[in-house]
Design a protein around this motif. Structure first.
Motif, PDB file in Angstrom:
ATOM      1  N   LYS A 244       0.832  -1.208   0.000  1.00 54.83           N
ATOM      2  CA  LYS A 244       0.000   0.000   0.000  1.00 54.83           C
ATOM      3  C   LYS A 244       0.868   1.260   0.000  1.00 54.83           C
ATOM      4  CE  LYS A 244      -4.084  -2.013   2.216  1.00 54.83           C
ATOM      5  NZ  LYS A 244      -4.974  -1.995   3.410  1.00 54.83           N
ATOM      6  N   VAL A 245       1.948   1.246   0.790  1.00 58.18           N
ATOM      7  CA  VAL A 245       2.837   2.405   0.840  1.00 58.18           C
ATOM      8  C   VAL A 245       3.530   2.594  -0.513  1.00 58.18           C
ATOM      9  CG1 VAL A 245       4.910   3.393   1.892  1.00 58.18           C
ATOM     10  CG2 VAL A 245       3.198   2.266   3.328  1.00 58.18           C
ATOM     11  N   ILE A 251       2.976   6.422  -7.552  1.00 58.90           N
ATOM     12  CA  ILE A 251       2.063   7.098  -8.471  1.00 58.90           C
ATOM     13  C   ILE A 251       2.843   8.119  -9.307  1.00 58.90           C
ATOM     14  CG2 ILE A 251       0.104   8.687  -8.631  1.00 58.90           C
ATOM     15  CD1 ILE A 251      -1.032   7.373  -6.108  1.00 58.90           C
ATOM     16  N   THR A 252       2.823   7.952 -10.606  1.00 57.33           N
ATOM     17  CA  THR A 252       3.521   8.878 -11.501  1.00 57.33           C
ATOM     18  C   THR A 252       2.561   9.812 -12.230  1.00 57.33           C
ATOM     19  OG1 THR A 252       3.479   7.223 -13.260  1.00 57.33           O
ATOM     20  CG2 THR A 252       5.456   7.311 -11.857  1.00 57.33           C
ATOM     21  N   ASN A 253       1.307   9.387 -12.339  1.00 57.92           N
ATOM     22  CA  ASN A 253       0.300  10.240 -12.968  1.00 57.92           C
ATOM     23  C   ASN A 253      -0.841  10.397 -11.967  1.00 57.92           C
ATOM     24  OD1 ASN A 253      -1.964  11.241 -14.504  1.00 57.92           O
ATOM     25  ND2 ASN A 253      -0.867  10.650 -16.372  1.00 57.92           N
ATOM     26  N   ALA A 258      -6.004   9.059  -9.100  1.00 51.99           N
ATOM     27  CA  ALA A 258      -6.723   9.740  -8.024  1.00 51.99           C
ATOM     28  C   ALA A 258      -7.815   8.862  -7.421  1.00 51.99           C
ATOM     29  CB  ALA A 258      -7.316  11.053  -8.537  1.00 51.99           C
ATOM     30  N   GLU A 259      -8.539   8.107  -8.275  1.00 53.26           N
ATOM     31  CA  GLU A 259      -9.637   7.279  -7.766  1.00 53.26           C
ATOM     32  C   GLU A 259      -9.115   6.167  -6.875  1.00 53.26           C
ATOM     33  OE1 GLU A 259     -13.396   4.580  -9.398  1.00 53.26           O
ATOM     34  OE2 GLU A 259     -12.220   5.798 -10.806  1.00 53.26           O
ATOM     35  N   ALA A 260      -8.050   5.479  -7.324  1.00 46.91           N
ATOM     36  CA  ALA A 260      -7.477   4.390  -6.525  1.00 46.91           C
ATOM     37  C   ALA A 260      -6.901   4.931  -5.217  1.00 46.91           C
ATOM     38  CB  ALA A 260      -6.394   3.670  -7.330  1.00 46.91           C
ATOM     39  N   LEU A 261      -6.287   6.102  -5.267  1.00 47.83           N
ATOM     40  CA  LEU A 261      -5.753   6.711  -4.053  1.00 47.83           C
ATOM     41  C   LEU A 261      -6.881   7.076  -3.106  1.00 47.83           C
ATOM     42  CD1 LEU A 261      -3.442   7.872  -2.387  1.00 47.83           C
ATOM     43  CD2 LEU A 261      -3.595   9.969  -3.749  1.00 47.83           C
ATOM     44  N   ILE A 265      -7.497   5.680   0.961  1.00 50.28           N
ATOM     45  CA  ILE A 265      -7.599   6.469   2.189  1.00 50.28           C
ATOM     46  C   ILE A 265      -9.029   6.947   2.435  1.00 50.28           C
ATOM     47  CG2 ILE A 265      -5.196   7.235   2.020  1.00 50.28           C
ATOM     48  CD1 ILE A 265      -6.172   9.874   0.934  1.00 50.28           C
ATOM     49  N   ALA A 266     -10.001   6.176   1.913  1.00 48.47           N
ATOM     50  CA  ALA A 266     -11.411   6.579   2.012  1.00 48.47           C
ATOM     51  C   ALA A 266     -11.861   6.782   3.451  1.00 48.47           C
ATOM     52  CB  ALA A 266     -12.291   5.532   1.329  1.00 48.47           C
ATOM     53  N   SER A 267     -11.309   6.022   4.385  1.00 52.22           N
ATOM     54  CA  SER A 267     -11.744   6.114   5.782  1.00 52.22           C
ATOM     55  C   SER A 267     -11.016   7.208   6.563  1.00 52.22           C
ATOM     56  CB  SER A 267     -11.525   4.767   6.485  1.00 52.22           C
ATOM     57  OG  SER A 267     -10.150   4.419   6.487  1.00 52.22           O
ATOM     58  N   SER A 268     -10.090   7.913   5.930  1.00 56.37           N
ATOM     59  CA  SER A 268      -9.298   8.924   6.628  1.00 56.37           C
ATOM     60  C   SER A 268      -9.797  10.325   6.270  1.00 56.37           C
ATOM     61  CB  SER A 268      -7.813   8.789   6.262  1.00 56.37           C
ATOM     62  OG  SER A 268      -7.080   9.893   6.755  1.00 56.37           O
ATOM     63  N   GLU A 269     -10.391  11.004   7.221  1.00 48.61           N
ATOM     64  CA  GLU A 269     -10.845  12.378   6.996  1.00 48.61           C
ATOM     65  C   GLU A 269      -9.671  13.300   6.693  1.00 48.61           C
ATOM     66  OE1 GLU A 269     -13.220  15.885   9.490  1.00 48.61           O
ATOM     67  OE2 GLU A 269     -13.347  13.788  10.137  1.00 48.61           O
TER      68      GLU A 269
END
Length: 510
Positions: A244-245, A251-253, A258-261, A265-269
């Protein structure tokens, strides 16, 4: 018989350097161009002392239990520890905190100066070096971070580094914090492991993905094996956490990932807030005409200091150089910074947002030398007024000639050595690369005349017998002429102008 005392050995302390005239001029030229950009953005200079109380420098480098760890420290007469500053940001935080009721916010400022690290020196690693910083205090929005990135880009281009040979890379610590939460390293109890992960990611350029993977896991042997060097302990992450790290920093583009990123981190405000800030910075710089080849969102940017709280950015030079091993490598980082909203709060107890960056002056100067972008060779050595008679009256006449030249804006000096050996005066002029020697003995003085010796032309004529391909465009000039005393300034100006034209035509390959 008395024992002859040993002579004191002259020696430069390790990790420090002496600076030559050309280095000083090159630094001044470079910093003037950078300063002009900062001033154009509305930033003003400020200066703090080199010493600060050690506790004011903060918890990030000095260890309060060991005041000399990482910094050079002394005890004041009241037993308080003082340290030479290790950067220019911590002293600024102290200055703003101490004067916060008088300072107009946002406080936009720049400063340059030496910083000191009490660390083991090595190749390219010094204990004293110069930084040139710019900061905006009291500006909370990502637009302040975007402006910093644009100012870094403008400063680099002002130095003559073209687009395509540099990039300002931008990330956000909040996004990285979201990744840390996603791999189970949230909370104060994991602060040390998070710092180990940050340091591992920061080595991506140096060790590559495989090396960083080892540092994220159990650790890494220097040189790849126990017999080749020391062992660096890793962060102790498992394979899933490491993947994951590495996805994040790989990520180069940014727009395509952006969607996968976001899913990671969807659960992190906090992480989601970081993505919003990154998107805002990207939009602002694009609106101002800064394309991705100049300012680029790049999740691999970490920056080592723990006090960053939001956007982090780094100026990277993209051209190749040859390292000490003879390998072709990319030049790399020459500066960076980020948002540090919590640093001033240590003193004031209230939130004071801040963002800024630092340029490594020596490293950037090395880059400019590689690109042949420093014009210090244009500095003309002084005209030498020779001394033919050493009596007070004659010395007064020679001194007046020197002052007349200086008052006309011409670099000049009177010979200060043993005047009785005239040949040594010309040898001195040669070693100093003096373009012209002024000569007036008793015969010339009685006739109201001066001899002007063109040392550059004389050297050229002396080489003609062996240089069959000598430059043909330059008409032969006499190496020495006789003039009237009243014509000294005009004659010297004319000769120096001819030399300047010669240099220009040589540079053009005429």
């Amino acid at each position: 018989m008395a024992k002859k005392p040993n002579k004191l050995k002259a020696r430069l302390p390790r990790g420090f350097v002496d600076r030559s005239a050309s280095d000083i001029r090159a630094t001044d030229e470079m910093m003037t161009k950078i300063r002009d950009v900062y001033e154009r953005y509305g930033f003003d200079p400020v200066e703090m002392p080199m010493f600060e109380y050690t506790d004011c420098l903060g918890k990030f480098l000095p260890d309060t239990d060991r005041p000399n760890a990482g910094v050079f420290s002394v005890q004041d007469d009241d037993e308080q520890w003082m340290s030479l500053r290790y950067d220019l940001t911590a002293p600024l935080a102290r200055h703003v905190s101490e004067n916060i009721n008088e300072i107009q916010m946002p406080y936009r400022t720049y400063r340059a100066g030496y910083v000191f690290r009490n660390e083991k020196p090595g190749p390219g690693r010094f204990r004293q070096f110069m930084q040139f910083d710019a900061d905006s205090i009291g500006a909370p929005g990502p637009q302040a971070d975007a402006e910093m990135c644009m100012m870094m880009a403008d400063a680099i281009e002002a130095l003559g580094i073209p687009r395509g040979q540099y990039v300002i890379r931008v990330n956000n610590r909040k996004v990285l914090d979201g990744v840390m939460e996603a791999v189970g390293l949230g909370g104060d109890e994991n602060a040390d492991r998070r710092l180990t992960v940050l340091r591992a990611i920061d080595k991506l350029d140096k060790f590559g993905v495989d090396g960083v993977k080892l540092l994220l896991g159990e650790g890494r042997w220097e040189g790849g094996a126990p017999e080749k060097g020391d062992f660096t302990n890793g962060a102790g992450l498992n394979e899933e956490q490491i993947d994951k790290v590495l996805f994040f920093v790989g990520i180069t583009n940014y727009s395509e990932s952006a969607e996968a990123l976001g899913d990671l981190i969807a659960s992190s405000e906090n992480g989601q807030a970081g993505i919003t800030e990154l998107n805002t910075i990207g939009s602002l710089v694009a609106s101002a005409g800064y394309t991705e080849d100049r300012i680029k969102i790049d999740p691999s940017v970490v920056r080592g200091l723990e006090y960053y709280t939001g956007a982090v950015y780094e100026a990277e030079l993209l051209f190749d150089v040859t390292n000490e091993k003879g390998e072709k490598v990319q030049f790399g980082s020459v500066g960076g910074g980020g948002r540090y909203d919590g640093l001033i709060k240590r003193f004031t107890g209230r939130d004071v947002p801040a963002t800024g960056f630092s340029i490594g002056v020596s490293r950037l100067m090395t880059a400019l030398k590689n690109l042949d972008k420093l014009g210090t060779d244009d500095v003309v050595s002084p005209v030498l007024v020779t001394v033919m008679d050493g009596d007070t009256e004659s010395l007064g006449r020679y001194q007046k000639m020197v002052q007349d030249l200086r008052n006309a804006g011409i670099r000049a000096e009177m010979y200060q050595g043993n005047w009785k050996k005239f040949g040594n005066q010309l040898k001195y002029a040669d070693r100093r690369n003096c373009p012209i020697a002024i000569i007036q003995g008793s015969d010339e003085r009685e006739a109201g005349e001066i001899q002007i010796k063109d040392l550059i032309e004389g050297a050229r004529l002396a080489s003609e017998s062996t240089d069959v391909d000598n430059i043909t465009w330059r008409e032969s000039r006499p190496a020495q002429i006789t003039i009237q005393e009243a014509d000294l300034l005009d004659s010297v100006r004319t000769l120096l102008a001819q030399h300047a034209e010669d240099r220009r035509r040589e540079a053009e390959g005429a």
